[in-house]
Scaffold this motif. Structure first.
Motif, PDB file in Angstrom:
ATOM      1  N   LEU A  85       2.402  14.713 -10.872  1.00  0.00           N
ATOM      2  CA  LEU A  85       2.837  14.938 -12.241  1.00  0.00           C
ATOM      3  C   LEU A  85       1.691  15.466 -13.093  1.00  0.00           C
ATOM      4  O   LEU A  85       1.842  16.424 -13.851  1.00  0.00           O
ATOM      5  N   LYS A  86       0.559  14.835 -12.910  1.00  0.00           N
ATOM      6  CA  LYS A  86      -0.612  15.243 -13.693  1.00  0.00           C
ATOM      7  C   LYS A  86      -0.965  16.701 -13.389  1.00  0.00           C
ATOM      8  O   LYS A  86      -1.270  17.480 -14.284  1.00  0.00           O
ATOM      9  N   SER A 109       2.202  10.274  -9.404  1.00  0.00           N
ATOM     10  CA  SER A 109       1.539  10.440 -10.692  1.00  0.00           C
ATOM     11  C   SER A 109       0.503  11.555 -10.630  1.00  0.00           C
ATOM     12  O   SER A 109       0.354  12.328 -11.569  1.00  0.00           O
ATOM     13  N   HIS A 110      -0.160  11.650  -9.494  1.00  0.00           N
ATOM     14  CA  HIS A 110      -1.115  12.750  -9.312  1.00  0.00           C
ATOM     15  C   HIS A 110      -0.405  14.083  -9.431  1.00  0.00           C
ATOM     16  O   HIS A 110      -0.864  15.008 -10.114  1.00  0.00           O
ATOM     17  N   PHE A 114       3.592   5.865  -5.440  1.00  0.00           N
ATOM     18  CA  PHE A 114       3.493   5.968  -6.896  1.00  0.00           C
ATOM     19  C   PHE A 114       2.302   6.811  -7.309  1.00  0.00           C
ATOM     20  O   PHE A 114       2.395   7.677  -8.179  1.00  0.00           O
ATOM     21  N   ASP A 115       1.195   6.514  -6.633  1.00  0.00           N
ATOM     22  CA  ASP A 115      -0.045   7.181  -6.977  1.00  0.00           C
ATOM     23  C   ASP A 115       0.082   8.684  -6.774  1.00  0.00           C
ATOM     24  O   ASP A 115      -0.303   9.477  -7.639  1.00  0.00           O
ATOM     25  N   PHE A 130       0.831  -1.199   0.000  1.00  0.00           N
ATOM     26  CA  PHE A 130       0.000   0.000   0.000  1.00  0.00           C
ATOM     27  C   PHE A 130       0.866   1.250   0.000  1.00  0.00           C
ATOM     28  O   PHE A 130       0.586   2.212  -0.722  1.00  0.00           O
ATOM     29  N   LEU A 157       1.461  18.942 -15.057  1.00  0.00           N
ATOM     30  CA  LEU A 157       1.178  18.973 -16.489  1.00  0.00           C
ATOM     31  C   LEU A 157      -0.040  19.835 -16.768  1.00  0.00           C
ATOM     32  O   LEU A 157      -0.052  20.657 -17.693  1.00  0.00           O
ATOM     33  N   GLU A 158      -1.045  19.650 -15.938  1.00  0.00           N
ATOM     34  CA  GLU A 158      -2.270  20.419 -16.129  1.00  0.00           C
ATOM     35  C   GLU A 158      -1.999  21.904 -15.978  1.00  0.00           C
ATOM     36  O   GLU A 158      -2.421  22.718 -16.793  1.00  0.00           O
ATOM     37  N   PHE A 170       2.371   1.651  -3.431  1.00  0.00           N
ATOM     38  CA  PHE A 170       1.319   2.052  -4.352  1.00  0.00           C
ATOM     39  C   PHE A 170       0.936   3.507  -4.122  1.00  0.00           C
ATOM     40  O   PHE A 170       0.795   4.291  -5.063  1.00  0.00           O
TER      41      PHE A 170
END
Lengths: 404, 536
Positions: free
Chosen positions: A182-183, A179-180, A175-176, A169, A186-187, A172
């Motif tokens: 990063l998003k 990625s959030h 990582f999660d 967990f 990017l946004e 995970f």
């Protein structure tokens, strides 16, 4: 069926002669009758005279009752609930509370990435608090500790497994979050609309809910740390050296991270808006990296146990030293095979096959065995200071060396 | 051991023996060497009826690797008539096929037939399924032996096959170049790790391309999908690592080898999938709540269909494994049926197939590869994800209701969760060192037999667990109390021999009766008082 046969037969008789009585033998049965002529029937009863004479039924050889039960009943939820003692019930309620707090933080985190990352950490804390409670409750049952044929080491290894799942967990989550993050970046770089939305959200969040969030996180961590001894066993296996010097619960990396980051987040709203945005992301990234590295360590520490290895007190080096010492004992020709491994937090096994020189009498052998097991327990069992109680179960197979 | 007298198990070894004899003698020698270096037990067991299977299976494995080294390729040896209808495709199977007049062998053929379309792991389950069906639960021993047989059977096939037909042209061309890098070579040499490696490379390449395009065209969808791809790659990398590590030898640090690495990785993958599904469901609810409309449908559609294409390749690469495992597994119920439908040619044996779940416990302990199963499930989850995105995009573009996507996500999340559950449970059982039911039954008898050995008064703390390296073997410890007047050493040897004969490699500590120095006496005193020693 019998009555039907009766009536038809009775009818045929009545046709022949008006006789009110039926003198014929009748078979009354519910199944079609088969003739048994020429058929052997087996001996059904072992105490019948025929059986006794011919030894058709042989008694099984007398056997001692088994040492271990084949399997012990695994408690159901209801039984577990019934077995709860008062303080255990309190702990259970607190565990639920902790989960609820984690949910609360998750929902209140809204636009702040750092708060969301913190909520992941608190989720992890709540999860392992729940594991602590479940372990505590299962400890009420025999199947947990006592070994049976089904579960040679009881179910205690399940705690390791749960810990391993928790470490997944963490990985995970790390990582999660990354990625959030990063998003989001990017946004905010690409899309202006989304950016605006987020600014808006930030204003919304930063008023005083972040303080509340971090206060809740700190409080729940402290209660779990003292009340449930959350993470105590995992931390002992991991031993993060650079934190070991810190006082009491701060030396536990899990508590340290949660407390540290929630304190940091509490300070966040004090900063100006422009700085805030980037700092928020930075903290999120740091938390996710911390989660990742921590998860990695936990996974390795518990994976080692699950792979049946010993990674504890100096690990392999310690084992080698102990083996060398055993080898130097008088009377031991050589060590034929040695398996040192950790079963669960409280138990290790050492299975040794040694070749002893000829002419070793039994008394000496018993002493040798005791010596070796105390040696292993003293060297590898972390007896002193830490309050650790790792038990070593030593099995020594001795073979007399025929060549000497 | 009573079951070793039953028909199939006694028929098979003979066939095997014949087969073995046909091999060049040098080969046998190499095998002997391995056995003797490996462990004494198997040699001793050679005389045991039931264990012949196992040994001879190893023979098989070896023999095929031998064939391989000779560069043996497609020349089908004489086929038995009953076998002709099954495809004549490889040496191994034919070499494996024993006397065709035996009905078990016949169904074996069917298995092969079927298997050709899928995979070899498959037929192992077939095999076992058929056998297990024929025998009742009591015969679990017999059953086990079949398992051994099947297992190595699979190995043999995979070895031979790799070289005969399955190792692709590509692999064959690049393999010689990789000798310089031992790691790469070891990855490519094994079938499982090679598959993972290829698929990982594909995934990674696709990710790079996607990220590049996403960067150039400034498309958020592509970029976030490439992040997702990256995670998949990481999961694959873990799986690859596990597949490679599982071949590592025992050491002092890891006294029982790395057999559990693959189970561990499977467990991790299962947990990961569960977490993923929870997250997907969470996000879906959130979207449903907020009613965010899906933007840029076209782009999403293209990206997800590309992802689908890649994942379909993965499904094809790993799919065989899964089917095979599902059969062996207790929940193979529905799958069994679907197979029956697919392969009508082998129907007579397939129809009995659906009963397989009854015997689930019987072969839950079979060395099924949890790692590959985990990876397969992961790829399956991704495929389902892509499908759901495609379907929901299409639906959204037709009806314009934004709720399709969350709904599909929820549905997929449940599916993923449910499919990961059995994997997690079976892996957890293995990791907890649980002894499976069928084995436990035998083990109880074997343990009772320890008390029958001459000179033994009793025993305590028997702890046995499954060995990862071979079907039915058990490892463990036991402390034996020896009667006064019997020699410790001899008694130990007797017990040791007895246990080895039963397939248990134990560390045996002998203690004199009345000597309560050991920790095990403390446990015994607490657990169940003196009744043990009174018996004798």
């Amino acid at each position: 069926m019998g009555s039907e046969a009766d009536s038809t037969q009775g009818g045929s008789q009545a046709a022949a002669a008006p006789n009110p009585f039926n003198f014929q033998t009748q078979v009354i049965s519910t199944t079609p009758v088969k003739s048994n002529v020429g058929q052997r029937r087996g001996h059904r009863y072992k105490h019948s005279s025929v059986s006794a004479q011919h030894q058709i039924f042989q008694e099984p050889p007398p056997r001692p009752p088994p040492v271990l039960p084949a399997s012990l009943p695994t408690p159901t939820l209801k039984e577990a609930w019934k077995s709860l003692q008062r303080d255990q019930r309190m702990r259970l309620y607190w565990g639920l509370c902790h989960v609820a707090i984690a949910m609360f933080i998750f929902y209140r985190s809204g636009g702040s990435l750092a708060a969301m990352a913190l909520s992941h950490l608190v989720f992890f804390d709540a999860g392992s608090a729940a594991v602590c409670v479940v372990v505590d409750v299962l400890g009420n049952f025999e199947v947990w500790r006592r070994s049976s044929i089904r579960h040679p080491f009881g179910l205690e290894r399940a705690e390791i497994l749960a810990g391993f799942a928790m470490s997944i967990f963490l990985l995970f989550g790390g990582f999660d979050l990354l990625s959030h993050n990063l998003k989001h970046i990017l946004e905010s770089v690409g899309d202006h609309e989304a950016h605006h939305e987020h600014e808006h959200a930030h204003d919304h969040v930063s008023s005083n809910s972040l303080d509340l969030v971090s206060a809740a996180a700190i409080a729940s961590t402290l209660v779990s740390a003292y009340g449930l001894k959350n993470h105590a066993r995992i931390a002992k296996v991991m031993r993060v050296s650079y934190l070991a010097t810190l006082p009491s619960i701060l030396s536990n990396p899990f508590h340290f991270f949660t407390l540290f980051f929630s304190a940091l987040i509490a300070l966040l709203p004090l900063l100006s808006i422009s700085l805030y945005d980037w700092l928020d992301r930075l903290i999120c990234a740091v938390i996710s990296l911390a989660m990742f590295s921590l998860g990695m360590r936990v996974a390795v520490a518990q994976g080692l146990m699950l792979l049946m290895s010993y990674g504890g007190n100096r690990g392999d080096v310690g084992v080698t030293a102990v083996l060398r010492e055993i080898e130097s004992e008088s009377g031991i020709a050589r060590i034929d095979g040695a398996q040192f491994w950790q079963v669960h937090y409280g138990l290790c096994m050492a299975n040794l096959k040694v070749i002893i020189t000829n002419g070793y009498d039994e008394l000496a052998l018993g002493k040798l065995r005791n010596r070796i097991s105390t040696l292993i327990q003293n060297r590898l069992g972390e007896g002193y200071g830490n309050g650790g109680n790792v038990r070593w179960e030593v099995t020594l197979e001795t073979t007399v060396d025929a060549t000497i | 051991m009573d079951t070793s007298y039953s028909l199939p198990s006694s028929a098979l070894p003979h066939a095997h023996r014949a087969h073995t004899r046909s091999q060049p003698p040098s080969l046998n020698n190499t095998w002997r060497m391995t056995v003797s270096s490996d462990s004494l037990p198997s040699q001793l067991e050679d005389d045991e009826d039931g264990d012949h299977h196992h040994d001879h299976d190893h023979d098989h494995g070896r023999s095929h690797s031998h064939l391989r080294s000779k560069g043996y390729s497609h020349s089908p040896p004489p086929l038995s008539p009953s076998f002709l209808h099954a495809h004549s495709y490889s040496i191994d199977e034919t070499a494996h096929n024993h006397d065709p007049n035996h009905n078990h062998t016949h169904s074996h053929d069917n298995g092969h037939d079927h298997d050709h379309e899928h995979n070899h792991k498959h037929d192992k389950h077939f095999h076992s399924q058929l056998h297990s069906h024929d025998h009742s639960h009591d015969h679990s021993h017999d059953h086990d032996h079949h398992h051994d047989h099947d297992h190595s059977h699979g190995v043999g096939i995979s070895n031979g096959h790799n070289h005969a037909s399955e190792r692709s042209l590509f692999t064959r061309t690049i393999l010689p170049y990789t000798v310089g890098w031992p790691i790469l070579y070891s990855i490519l040499a094994e079938k499982d790790s090679r598959r993972i490696f290829y698929f990982m490379t594909l995934n990674f390449g696709f990710m790079i391309i996607q990220a590049f395009y996403g960067y150039v065209t400034d498309s958020l969808g592509l970029l976030s999908d490439s992040i997702h791809m990256f995670f998949d790659c990481v999961a694959l990398l873990v799986g690859l690592l596990a597949a490679v590590m599982s071949k590592w030898p025992k050491s002092q640090r890891f006294p029982y080898g790395f057999g559990k690495v693959e189970t561990l990785s499977g467990f991790a993958n299962g947990i990961l999938l569960m977490l993923l599904s929870v997250e997907i469901a969470f996000e879906a609810f959130e979207r449903l709540w907020e009613g965010t409309e899906t933007k840029r449908l076209g782009e999403l559609f293209v990206v997800s269909s590309l992802g689908l294409a890649v994942n379909l390749v993965g499904m094809m690469a790993f799919g065989h494994h899964h089917h095979g495992h599902d059969h062996g597994h207790s929940h193979g119920h529905s799958h069994g049926h679907s197979h029956g439908e697919k392969h009508d040619d082998g129907c007579d044996s397939h129809s009995g197939h659906s009963h397989g779940h009854d015997h689930g416990h019987g072969h839950g302990h079979d060395h099924e590869n949890e790692n590959m199963r985990g990876i397969y499930l992961h790829v399956l989850a991704d495929t389902l994800g892509s499908v759901s995105v495609i379907v929901s995009t299409v639906l959204t573009s037709f009806w314009g209701w934004s709720g399709w996507d969350p709904l599909a996500s929820c549905f997929i999340a449940t599916l993923i969760f449910l499919s990961a559950q059995p994997l997690v449970f079976s892996a957890a059982k293995r990791l907890l060192l649980t002894v499976p039911e069928g084995v436990e039954y035998n083990l109880r008898n074997i343990l009772a037999g320890i008390g029958q050995q001459r000179g033994v008064v009793g025993y305590s703390t028997p702890k046995f667990w499954m060995d990862d390296h071979g079907g039915e073997k058990l490892l463990g410890i036991v402390h034996v109390t020896v009667a006064r007047g019997a020699a410790l050493e001899d008694t130990k040897d007797r017990v040791r021999e007895y246990l080895l004969k039963e397939g248990i490699d134990a560390v045996i500590q002998v203690e004199r009766d009345g000597d309560n120095g050991c920790w095990c006496t403390r446990g015994r005193a607490l657990a169940n008082p003196p009744q043990m020693s009174k018996q004798f």
